[in-house]
Design a protein around this motif. Sequence first.
Motif, PDB file in Angstrom:
ATOM      1  N   ILE A 376       0.841  -1.211   0.000  1.00  0.00           N
ATOM      2  CA  ILE A 376       0.000   0.000   0.000  1.00  0.00           C
ATOM      3  C   ILE A 376       0.867   1.250   0.000  1.00  0.00           C
ATOM      4  O   ILE A 376       0.581   2.229  -0.689  1.00  0.00           O
ATOM      5  N   ILE A 377       1.947   1.227   0.742  1.00  0.00           N
ATOM      6  CA  ILE A 377       2.861   2.372   0.767  1.00  0.00           C
ATOM      7  C   ILE A 377       3.426   2.621  -0.638  1.00  0.00           C
ATOM      8  O   ILE A 377       3.549   3.769  -1.092  1.00  0.00           O
ATOM      9  N   LEU A 378       3.761   1.535  -1.343  1.00  0.00           N
ATOM     10  CA  LEU A 378       4.406   1.647  -2.654  1.00  0.00           C
ATOM     11  C   LEU A 378       3.415   1.632  -3.818  1.00  0.00           C
ATOM     12  O   LEU A 378       3.821   1.651  -4.973  1.00  0.00           O
ATOM     13  N   SER A 379       2.114   1.593  -3.515  1.00  0.00           N
ATOM     14  CA  SER A 379       1.103   1.458  -4.567  1.00  0.00           C
ATOM     15  C   SER A 379       1.099   2.658  -5.525  1.00  0.00           C
ATOM     16  O   SER A 379       1.368   3.790  -5.132  1.00  0.00           O
ATOM     17  N   GLU A 380       0.805   2.367  -6.793  1.00  0.00           N
ATOM     18  CA  GLU A 380       0.698   3.404  -7.824  1.00  0.00           C
ATOM     19  C   GLU A 380      -0.549   3.150  -8.662  1.00  0.00           C
ATOM     20  O   GLU A 380      -0.936   1.994  -8.887  1.00  0.00           O
ATOM     21  N   ASP A 381      -1.156   4.222  -9.122  1.00  0.00           N
ATOM     22  CA  ASP A 381      -2.319   4.127 -10.010  1.00  0.00           C
ATOM     23  C   ASP A 381      -3.440   3.294  -9.403  1.00  0.00           C
ATOM     24  O   ASP A 381      -4.168   2.585 -10.124  1.00  0.00           O
ATOM     25  N   GLY A 382      -3.577   3.344  -8.095  1.00  0.00           N
ATOM     26  CA  GLY A 382      -4.672   2.642  -7.430  1.00  0.00           C
ATOM     27  C   GLY A 382      -4.541   1.132  -7.412  1.00  0.00           C
ATOM     28  O   GLY A 382      -5.522   0.425  -7.164  1.00  0.00           O
ATOM     29  N   LYS A 383      -3.323   0.586  -7.661  1.00  0.00           N
ATOM     30  CA  LYS A 383      -3.115  -0.852  -7.727  1.00  0.00           C
ATOM     31  C   LYS A 383      -2.242  -1.319  -6.549  1.00  0.00           C
ATOM     32  O   LYS A 383      -1.255  -0.665  -6.196  1.00  0.00           O
ATOM     33  N   ILE A 384      -2.650  -2.464  -5.947  1.00  0.00           N
ATOM     34  CA  ILE A 384      -1.839  -3.101  -4.907  1.00  0.00           C
ATOM     35  C   ILE A 384      -1.233  -4.360  -5.499  1.00  0.00           C
ATOM     36  O   ILE A 384      -1.939  -5.248  -5.964  1.00  0.00           O
ATOM     37  N   ASN A 385       0.097  -4.430  -5.473  1.00  0.00           N
ATOM     38  CA  ASN A 385       0.791  -5.603  -6.000  1.00  0.00           C
ATOM     39  C   ASN A 385       1.716  -6.144  -4.918  1.00  0.00           C
ATOM     40  O   ASN A 385       2.701  -5.514  -4.549  1.00  0.00           O
ATOM     41  N   LEU A 386       1.400  -7.327  -4.407  1.00  0.00           N
ATOM     42  CA  LEU A 386       2.228  -7.940  -3.367  1.00  0.00           C
ATOM     43  C   LEU A 386       3.448  -8.601  -3.997  1.00  0.00           C
ATOM     44  O   LEU A 386       3.317  -9.613  -4.696  1.00  0.00           O
ATOM     45  N   ALA A 387       4.602  -8.031  -3.740  1.00  0.00           N
ATOM     46  CA  ALA A 387       5.843  -8.580  -4.297  1.00  0.00           C
ATOM     47  C   ALA A 387       6.369  -9.671  -3.369  1.00  0.00           C
ATOM     48  O   ALA A 387       7.425  -9.541  -2.756  1.00  0.00           O
ATOM     49  N   LEU A 388       5.627 -10.759  -3.251  1.00  0.00           N
ATOM     50  CA  LEU A 388       6.000 -11.815  -2.310  1.00  0.00           C
ATOM     51  C   LEU A 388       7.332 -12.459  -2.670  1.00  0.00           C
ATOM     52  O   LEU A 388       8.072 -12.896  -1.786  1.00  0.00           O
ATOM     53  N   GLN A 389       7.641 -12.524  -3.955  1.00  0.00           N
ATOM     54  CA  GLN A 389       8.887 -13.167  -4.349  1.00  0.00           C
ATOM     55  C   GLN A 389      10.109 -12.393  -3.866  1.00  0.00           C
ATOM     56  O   GLN A 389      11.204 -12.927  -3.817  1.00  0.00           O
ATOM     57  N   ASN A 390       9.914 -11.113  -3.500  1.00  0.00           N
ATOM     58  CA  ASN A 390      11.028 -10.312  -3.003  1.00  0.00           C
ATOM     59  C   ASN A 390      11.168 -10.371  -1.494  1.00  0.00           C
ATOM     60  O   ASN A 390      12.043  -9.745  -0.928  1.00  0.00           O
TER      61      ASN A 390
END
Length: 446
Positions: A376-390
């Motif tokens: 949520i902190i890093l979200s852009e353009d209203g999109k949440i992307n969980l970078a679980l692989q990182n």
Amino acid sequence: MRKKEATILIVDDDEDILFSARVWLKKFFEEVITINSPKKIIPTLNENNVDVILLDMNFRRGFEDGKEGLYWLKEIQEINKNIPVILMTAYGEVELAVEALKKGATDFILKPWNNEKLYASVNLAVDISRKNKKLQQWENLQTSLTEYNLETKSPKMQDVMKTLKKVSPTDANILLLGENGTGKFVLAEYIHKNSKRNNEPFVHIDLGSLSENLFEAELFGYAKGAFTDAKNDKAGKIENANGGTVFLDEIGNLSPQLQQKILTLIQTKKLTRIGENKERFLDIRFIFATNADLKKLFNEGKFREDLYYRINTVEIEIPPLRERKEDLQNLSEFFIQKYQKKYAKDNLEFENFEELNNYHFPGNIRELEHSIERAIILSEDGKINLALQNNPISASENLTSLNLEEMEEKMIANALKKYKGNISLASEALGLTRASLYRRMEKFGL
């Protein structure tokens, strides 16, 4: 008359006033601290658990309007609004007394005072202080519990909640078992909230973060002069929880010597402060938690069998998140709402929710929460992307064994490698305190 366990702070620039007030009040209260300058108030409050303050209203010669007293009253209230303040002055203007009471003073005493009236005023203020503390603890507990979502669709977790509802109203010792991040602290709070002690203190003690040198002082307290830095009598964390619930977390990390001390405490419900001979009786309910296999530890001679059977009147195992995937969507939505509000980001859309069901979640609910907050902190353009692989504790990091200790060692090693030995970043990613991470590094020889 038995002395009341309370700490009274007296602030006055007249040494005779300080001496006479201290000598009189020391007859009734366990600790009386005196300081001769209001500039010492804040440091004194930071170092001591003060219950009531007696505050002079005039400190500069030639100034008798009481403005200094009103100023420091405001300063004290900003630090801790629950400490009753009794104002003292040799000048009894009615208007000043009324103004002081309107601004939050508990009482107003004229010098020279009547000793009996002084005692009565302070004694009443101590009672008010205790009620304020209990109310604040209750409000804090209520606030903290609203931060979590205990609704569940998981059959395993539903069984856990049924058991908790049965045992919470009792005083039985409860042992919570489960991996890191499964919610042991949250469920310990739930037990306390649903017990008969819910208006009393709930004290969480992370045993994994305490060194052996500080163990007794932190838990049991000490008398003035017991060691070099013991400048005043101080109650320990367990004594401060008297009447309520003590949650002893990470009990599997204790050395044999410290295990004996905890066993004696649980058996006798009595403690003695360092440097004292006086035994203090306790009325406390204990909850314990660990991510370790205690049966394996006592088979290996690393954990006392008698302590194991003492702490687990009721033993509850909390399932890891990978075994309660039915709750993933509900928990995710709860954390999204929580952190959207915190970071003022509305109407965010989850881009890769389907990936959650295929993820191992070695960090359990804590990892899910931290991942969502970061996204949520890093979200852009209203999109949440969980970078679980990182994530430094991702399942992709070759966690081939299901042995908890081996998994824990591997995750810690991966986090340290990921952050190039930076303890602060690694401990944050793992959801541990720095002290807890150091203890585990020592345990695994990392």
